[in-house]
Structures are given as C-alpha cells and as structure tokens.
Design a protein around this motif. Sequence first.
Motif, PDB file in Angstrom:
ATOM      1  N   LEU A   9      35.260  28.318  31.548  1.00 15.81           N
ATOM      2  CA  LEU A   9      34.982  29.611  32.166  1.00 15.81           C
ATOM      3  C   LEU A   9      34.147  29.504  33.449  1.00 15.81           C
ATOM      4  CD1 LEU A   9      35.791  32.501  31.588  1.00 15.81           C
ATOM      5  CD2 LEU A   9      33.636  32.824  30.377  1.00 15.81           C
ATOM      6  N   PRO A  10      33.029  28.729  33.450  1.00 15.19           N
ATOM      7  CA  PRO A  10      32.267  28.607  34.705  1.00 15.19           C
ATOM      8  C   PRO A  10      33.041  27.884  35.802  1.00 15.19           C
ATOM      9  CG  PRO A  10      30.931  27.941  32.819  1.00 15.19           C
ATOM     10  CD  PRO A  10      32.336  28.062  32.341  1.00 15.19           C
ATOM     11  N   GLN A  11      33.942  26.976  35.412  1.00 11.50           N
ATOM     12  CA  GLN A  11      34.683  26.194  36.398  1.00 11.50           C
ATOM     13  C   GLN A  11      35.858  26.958  36.987  1.00 11.50           C
ATOM     14  OE1 GLN A  11      33.829  23.268  37.533  1.00 11.50           O
ATOM     15  NE2 GLN A  11      35.616  22.861  38.796  1.00 11.50           N
ATOM     16  N   LEU A  12      36.323  27.989  36.278  1.00 14.20           N
ATOM     17  CA  LEU A  12      37.538  28.701  36.674  1.00 14.20           C
ATOM     18  C   LEU A  12      37.486  29.276  38.093  1.00 14.20           C
ATOM     19  CD1 LEU A  12      40.335  29.460  35.669  1.00 14.20           C
ATOM     20  CD2 LEU A  12      39.361  31.570  34.740  1.00 14.20           C
ATOM     21  N   PRO A  13      36.426  30.015  38.479  1.00 17.54           N
ATOM     22  CA  PRO A  13      36.424  30.548  39.852  1.00 17.54           C
ATOM     23  C   PRO A  13      36.358  29.456  40.916  1.00 17.54           C
ATOM     24  CG  PRO A  13      34.334  31.001  38.753  1.00 17.54           C
ATOM     25  CD  PRO A  13      35.270  30.497  37.715  1.00 17.54           C
ATOM     26  N   GLY A 157      20.744  32.216  45.228  1.00 14.82           N
ATOM     27  CA  GLY A 157      19.718  32.934  44.484  1.00 14.82           C
ATOM     28  C   GLY A 157      19.695  32.621  43.009  1.00 14.82           C
ATOM     29  N   VAL A 158      20.865  32.502  42.390  1.00 16.12           N
ATOM     30  CA  VAL A 158      20.923  32.303  40.934  1.00 16.12           C
ATOM     31  C   VAL A 158      21.446  30.925  40.536  1.00 16.12           C
ATOM     32  CG1 VAL A 158      21.186  34.764  40.501  1.00 16.12           C
ATOM     33  CG2 VAL A 158      23.216  33.344  40.773  1.00 16.12           C
ATOM     34  N   LYS A 159      21.880  30.138  41.525  1.00 20.23           N
ATOM     35  CA  LYS A 159      22.430  28.793  41.269  1.00 20.23           C
ATOM     36  C   LYS A 159      23.611  28.841  40.296  1.00 20.23           C
ATOM     37  CE  LYS A 159      19.452  26.466  43.770  1.00 20.23           C
ATOM     38  NZ  LYS A 159      18.794  27.585  44.441  1.00 20.23           N
ATOM     39  N   ASN A 160      24.442  29.881  40.447  1.00 15.11           N
ATOM     40  CA  ASN A 160      25.608  30.040  39.588  1.00 15.11           C
ATOM     41  C   ASN A 160      26.802  30.405  40.470  1.00 15.11           C
ATOM     42  OD1 ASN A 160      27.657  31.257  37.863  1.00 15.11           O
ATOM     43  ND2 ASN A 160      26.111  31.241  36.245  1.00 15.11           N
ATOM     44  N   MET A 161      27.762  29.491  40.582  1.00 12.10           N
ATOM     45  CA  MET A 161      28.902  29.700  41.455  1.00 12.10           C
ATOM     46  C   MET A 161      29.741  30.901  41.021  1.00 12.10           C
ATOM     47  SD  MET A 161      30.570  28.913  44.120  1.00 12.10           S
ATOM     48  CE  MET A 161      29.901  27.326  44.627  1.00 12.10           C
ATOM     49  N   ALA A 162      29.893  31.105  39.711  1.00 15.80           N
ATOM     50  CA  ALA A 162      30.709  32.219  39.218  1.00 15.80           C
ATOM     51  C   ALA A 162      30.132  33.555  39.666  1.00 15.80           C
ATOM     52  CB  ALA A 162      30.813  32.159  37.694  1.00 15.80           C
ATOM     53  N   ILE A 163      28.811  33.700  39.587  1.00 16.43           N
ATOM     54  CA  ILE A 163      28.169  34.947  40.013  1.00 16.43           C
ATOM     55  C   ILE A 163      28.314  35.130  41.516  1.00 16.43           C
ATOM     56  CG2 ILE A 163      25.951  36.137  40.221  1.00 16.43           C
ATOM     57  CD1 ILE A 163      25.181  34.980  37.526  1.00 16.43           C
ATOM     58  N   GLY A 168      30.880  38.102  45.978  1.00 11.77           N
ATOM     59  CA  GLY A 168      31.692  38.114  47.190  1.00 11.77           C
ATOM     60  C   GLY A 168      32.964  38.928  47.027  1.00 11.77           C
ATOM     61  N   ILE A 169      33.627  38.773  45.873  1.00  9.89           N
ATOM     62  CA  ILE A 169      34.858  39.535  45.610  1.00  9.89           C
ATOM     63  C   ILE A 169      34.559  41.026  45.518  1.00  9.89           C
ATOM     64  CG2 ILE A 169      36.627  39.982  43.861  1.00  9.89           C
ATOM     65  CD1 ILE A 169      36.639  36.986  43.267  1.00  9.89           C
ATOM     66  N   LEU A 170      33.423  41.365  44.898  1.00 10.21           N
ATOM     67  CA  LEU A 170      33.042  42.782  44.781  1.00 10.21           C
ATOM     68  C   LEU A 170      32.835  43.405  46.159  1.00 10.21           C
ATOM     69  CD1 LEU A 170      32.189  45.233  43.119  1.00 10.21           C
ATOM     70  CD2 LEU A 170      29.865  44.286  43.074  1.00 10.21           C
ATOM     71  N   VAL A 171      32.097  42.713  47.018  1.00  5.98           N
ATOM     72  CA  VAL A 171      31.842  43.236  48.367  1.00  5.98           C
ATOM     73  C   VAL A 171      33.149  43.352  49.152  1.00  5.98           C
ATOM     74  CG1 VAL A 171      30.751  42.715  50.584  1.00  5.98           C
ATOM     75  CG2 VAL A 171      29.468  42.459  48.470  1.00  5.98           C
ATOM     76  N   SER A 172      34.003  42.339  49.045  1.00  2.20           N
ATOM     77  CA  SER A 172      35.292  42.391  49.739  1.00  2.20           C
ATOM     78  C   SER A 172      36.144  43.546  49.243  1.00  2.20           C
ATOM     79  CB  SER A 172      36.038  41.056  49.539  1.00  2.20           C
ATOM     80  OG  SER A 172      37.282  41.076  50.190  1.00  2.20           O
ATOM     81  N   SER A 173      36.110  43.805  47.922  1.00  4.61           N
ATOM     82  CA  SER A 173      36.874  44.923  47.349  1.00  4.61           C
ATOM     83  C   SER A 173      36.338  46.260  47.853  1.00  4.61           C
ATOM     84  CB  SER A 173      36.813  44.884  45.819  1.00  4.61           C
ATOM     85  OG  SER A 173      37.357  43.677  45.331  1.00  4.61           O
ATOM     86  N   LEU A 174      35.008  46.370  47.958  1.00  5.35           N
ATOM     87  CA  LEU A 174      34.410  47.605  48.477  1.00  5.35           C
ATOM     88  C   LEU A 174      34.788  47.817  49.937  1.00  5.35           C
ATOM     89  CD1 LEU A 174      30.848  47.352  46.872  1.00  5.35           C
ATOM     90  CD2 LEU A 174      32.692  48.928  46.240  1.00  5.35           C
ATOM     91  N   GLN A 175      34.832  46.731  50.706  1.00  3.71           N
ATOM     92  CA  GLN A 175      35.262  46.840  52.103  1.00  3.71           C
ATOM     93  C   GLN A 175      36.709  47.314  52.202  1.00  3.71           C
ATOM     94  OE1 GLN A 175      34.334  42.841  53.512  1.00  3.71           O
ATOM     95  NE2 GLN A 175      32.794  43.701  54.884  1.00  3.71           N
ATOM     96  N   THR A 176      37.565  46.762  51.341  1.00  9.47           N
ATOM     97  CA  THR A 176      38.973  47.154  51.339  1.00  9.47           C
ATOM     98  C   THR A 176      39.136  48.622  50.969  1.00  9.47           C
ATOM     99  OG1 THR A 176      39.621  44.910  50.712  1.00  9.47           O
ATOM    100  CG2 THR A 176      41.232  46.655  50.338  1.00  9.47           C
ATOM    101  N   ALA A 177      38.364  49.066  49.957  1.00  9.70           N
ATOM    102  CA  ALA A 177      38.420  50.478  49.547  1.00  9.70           C
ATOM    103  C   ALA A 177      37.961  51.384  50.676  1.00  9.70           C
ATOM    104  CB  ALA A 177      37.552  50.692  48.311  1.00  9.70           C
ATOM    105  N   ALA A 178      36.934  50.954  51.405  1.00 14.84           N
ATOM    106  CA  ALA A 178      36.430  51.757  52.522  1.00 14.84           C
ATOM    107  C   ALA A 178      37.463  51.854  53.634  1.00 14.84           C
ATOM    108  CB  ALA A 178      35.131  51.148  53.047  1.00 14.84           C
ATOM    109  N   ASP A 179      38.147  50.741  53.902  1.00 14.02           N
ATOM    110  CA  ASP A 179      39.144  50.734  54.984  1.00 14.02           C
ATOM    111  C   ASP A 179      40.381  51.552  54.629  1.00 14.02           C
ATOM    112  OD1 ASP A 179      37.602  49.195  56.656  1.00 14.02           O
ATOM    113  OD2 ASP A 179      38.449  47.295  55.969  1.00 14.02           O
TER     114      ASP A 179
END
Length: 199
Positions: A9-13, A157-163, A168-179
């Motif tokens: 699970l942690p390696q997947l992203p 900040g959290v030393k966790n690649m998955a987070i 990053g995906i959340l921010v990109s999705s919000l940008q797409t929704a805004a556009d």
Amino acid sequence: LTGFFKGALPQLPLTTLNSVVSICALSVDLFRDPQEGGKGVSRVSVASSVGFMNVIGCWFGGMPACHGAGGLAGQYKFGARGGCSILMLGVAKVVLALVLGQSLDVAMDYYPRVVLGVLLLFSGVELAAVGLRALLKSSALEDDMVPALVTTAAYLGVKNMAIGVCAGILVSSLQTAADRWGVGPFARLAQRRGAGCGC
C-alpha cells in the motif's frame, strides 16, 4: 495482511508515479509519442509489464521490482537508444551472476561509491532537464507548480510519500474543478485568470 499494509500500500503511489506515469512521459519526451510514430511506451504496456514481472517473479524468489524514470534517464544519457542496449545489459548481469556467484557481493563492497555518485548525478540532471522543458512549454506555469510544491512540502513535512502524493492530487483536482466548473477554493483564481486574459 501485514505485507499488504506495510509494503504494498505505501509503495503503490510511488510505483504508479515513478514506474508508470513518469517513465511513460519521459519515454515520449525522449522518443516521441507512439501514436505519432515514435518509440515511446504506453501506460498500459508499462503497468502490465510491472505487474507481470512481480506476480511471476515472486514464485521464483524474485524481489519486488519496477521500471524507473531515473534508470531510463541514465541509460539514455549514456547512449542507450533501443531495446538491444537493455538486452545486452541483462545478458551481462546474468553472466556476472553465474560466473561470480556469491563472490559478486564481495566485489560490490569495493565498487567505488564516487562512480555511483556520478552516474546518479547524470540521471538526476537528465530528469531535471526533461522536467524543466515540460515546465517551459506549459501555458500555465504557476498553476502547474502548485501541485508539485504541495506534494514536495507534504512529503518533507510528514516523511510519507503516499500523503505527499495524495496532497498533490487533491490540489490538482481542486484546480481542475475551479477551471471547469468554477467551484472550490481555486475558483476565484481561475476567474481572475480568465478576466486577465480576456476570456
């Protein structure tokens, strides 16, 4: 279940991004899009390759493995341009393993780390150059940088690649929704861009 939650699970992203998405983007940048007659690879073929070599390899004692954008960048930087170069590399590794066996571990202890550092440096430079070219081609450089910076900041900040990836995906999705629909926290920025460019 422990292996799934602590290993897979942690390696997947990381595997999905570095071993599928980024390597496909890099191959298209270096060898052109296969839909346009280039030699770049598709995401379906790379994802299938990673999946098959792990599912089949585990039954023979193989370690989890994947393709990597860093490896492709390094090989390209040092002259590899086709499948024959990878075939030769694989044959050389098999021959070394069969001839030297366990003594190869001892030989690796004496391998100069400086040489390894130089190889990694060239791989990093090649990857950075590809990323820089992509950014310079972007018509919305500032917008494209936001998810990248958020991903980096969250990971540091959290030393966790998955987070970091999820942020990053959340921010990109919000940008797409805004556009597209004018909703979300980035909606005002999208409206300002539209007003500024006369859209």
